[in-house]
Enzyme design. Structure first.
Site: not given
Length: 498
Positions: A171, A248, A250, A266, A299-301
């Site tokens: 991303n 993720g 992984t 992260e 997005r992770c956030t």
């Protein structure tokens, strides 16, 4: 256009396959295999990259180890000078790199340009910060500890770890690559980059900017290929001294296999947005839509769940739905707000969460609509804890809303998640916000704003299944060095000079 102009040498003109980077050269893999990159919008193969072999990985690691030894002796100011040069080149060529992002990951065109420019700024800031913090050491004297005489002087400095393996996600393939590359290089490490498949060509263009800047031979390498063939081989390679990974599940597997080396991980998030009765609902609604649905929620956030007090839920939902109705949906080239998600498998996963919520009685604020990888934005109201969407990370433009009867209920839901990346609170009571922030089990809490990574020098970290260690420029530099002590032993106080 990708692979043209100053970037021509990264593309094999005969086969149309992008090369990998090693020993200051762009090379074709001896495997003879390639990996296709599918355009999320057209769902057709857009690019092809080399499928590097394990033997080629071994060679890259061998060269990286040799190059690092020499680089560690390079003065800090010289390392910073080269990083500044790479940053300038990257920003100069933002357009072709941004075009790759549009085609590889369906990121809106304007946001793609922003990512490249932001990455250049990150590199330059990292160069300056590295000179400051790595140019300092400490001096300790033994008699400050009880029972000791003044007979020992300890000098400490920060030295590089060795070879850093960087694995960014799809991303933000450029920005989250340089957030690993720049700290590693300024700290005196060599760098091996394994880009994501979706985003690999963008990364190759970015690496070429470092090549043009004139970094030493073997210091930077970029290997492409299938994770199933070289993934574990890379992360478990004895030549790797540190792994910086963003992605993720992984990452959890990597953490269990990597051995005794520093890890910077992260991973995923289920970022909760808690909205209290006294919140500015217009502000909350704007941040929920932007925070939850920008870049199609990939997005992770991103806001992944809204926990709103029942007494203001109807008013909030009215405002959020009004803003969702104004979002544009379509191809990234048109700078639409909602663009296709990265792959068909991602779209299928999101659809599975939506269908589960439908079967269990969630309220659909918009009709569910999907065309290929393009999913229209969807708010799911009256979500309950027995629905998968209440706990799983969709990574798409679908936002669940849970109505809560108390602040404690919201905190409990947030903390019951196996994730702990970020969260946010909307209230006009700063005292209450701080109490809730302390109670939330997340790496970062935003007050009256949506979760976000950045500015890039801010600390960024997760707890539980959301990560290990802390990112942000200063933290990343410090994570990629180790402390070395040199102790000077002096004669005992009884010794007198002639």
């Amino acid at each position: 256009m990708a692979g043209s102009g100053v970037f021509a040498e990264i593309l094999d003109g005969e086969t149309g396959v992008f090369k990998y980077y090693s020993e200051e050269e762009w090379k074709k893999s001896s495997s003879g295999k390639t990996v296709g990159i599918v355009n999320p919008t057209t769902r057709k193969t857009q690019f092809k990259v080399q499928a590097c072999s394990q033997a080629e990985v071994n060679k890259v690691m061998e060269i990286a180890k040799i190059a690092q030894k020499a680089w560690a002796k390079t003065p800090l100011w010289k390392r910073a000078e080269l990083l500044h040069k790479a940053a300038a080149i990257l920003k100069e060529h933002k357009s072709p790199i941004a075009d790759c992002l549009v085609k590889e990951i369906a990121k809106p065109a304007k946001d793609s340009v922003t990512e490249v420019v932001r990455s250049g700024d990150l590199i330059s800031y990292c160069a300056e910060e590295g000179v400051r913090i790595l140019g300092q050491g400490t001096f300790l004297v033994s008699d400050s500890f009880p029972g000791n005489e003044r007979t020992k002087y300890c000098l400490t400095s920060k030295i590089p770890l060795g070879v850093v393996l960087a694995i960014p996600p799809f991303n933000y393939p450029v920005n989250l690559a340089v957030s690993k590359i720049a700290p590693a290089l300024i700290a005196g490490n060599s760098l091996v980059l394994k880009p994501p498949t979706q985003g690999a060509v963008s990364c190759l263009h970015m690496v070429h900017c470092f090549h043009l800047a004139g970094f030493p031979k073997g210091l930077i390498s970029c290997v492409t290929g299938k994770g199933s063939e070289i993934g574990d081989f890379l992360t478990m390679h004895p030549g790797v001294n540190c792994i910086s990974f963003t992605g993720g599940d992984t990452g959890i597997s990597i953490s269990k296999k990597a051995g005794m080396i520093p890890l910077q991980m992260e991973l995923g998030g289920k970022d909760a947005c808690i909205v209290l009765e006294d919140a500015d609902l217009d502000l909350a609604a704007a941040n929920i839509v932007k925070g939850g649905l920008s870049y199609s929620g990939q997005r992770c956030t991103a806001v992944k769940i809204v926990l709103v007090m029942e007494s203001v839920a109807d008013a909030l939902m009215e405002k959020v739905n009004a803003k969702v109705a104004k979002l544009t949906v379509g191809p990234p080239e048109d700078n639409c707000d909602i663009t296709p998600v990265v792959s068909e498998s991602s779209a299928n996963f999101i659809e599975g969460l939506v269908m589960d919520a439908k079967e269990k009685g969630a309220t659909f604020c918009q009709p569910y609509k999907r065309e290929g990888n393009l999913i229209w934005p969807l708010l799911l109201d009256n979500v309950r804890p027995d629905m998968r969407i209440a706990w799983e990370e969709p990574f798409g433009p679908v936002l669940p809303v849970v109505r809560i009867g108390s602040v404690e209920e919201g905190i409990h839901h947030c903390n019951a998640s196996n994730f702990g990346l970020q969260g946010c609170i909307f209230t006009k009571d700063i005292n209450k916000a701080m109490i809730i922030s302390d109670a939330m089990e997340t790496g970062t809490v935003q007050i009256n704003s949506a979760p976000a990574r950045g500015p890039d020098h801010f600390p960024f970290q997760g707890i539980k299944d959301s990560g290990i260690g802390s990112q942000g420029i200063t933290n990343s530099i410090n994570m990629m060095v180790k402390v070395k002590s040199t102790v000077i032993n002096l004669p005992s106080p009884s010794y007198t000079m002639g």
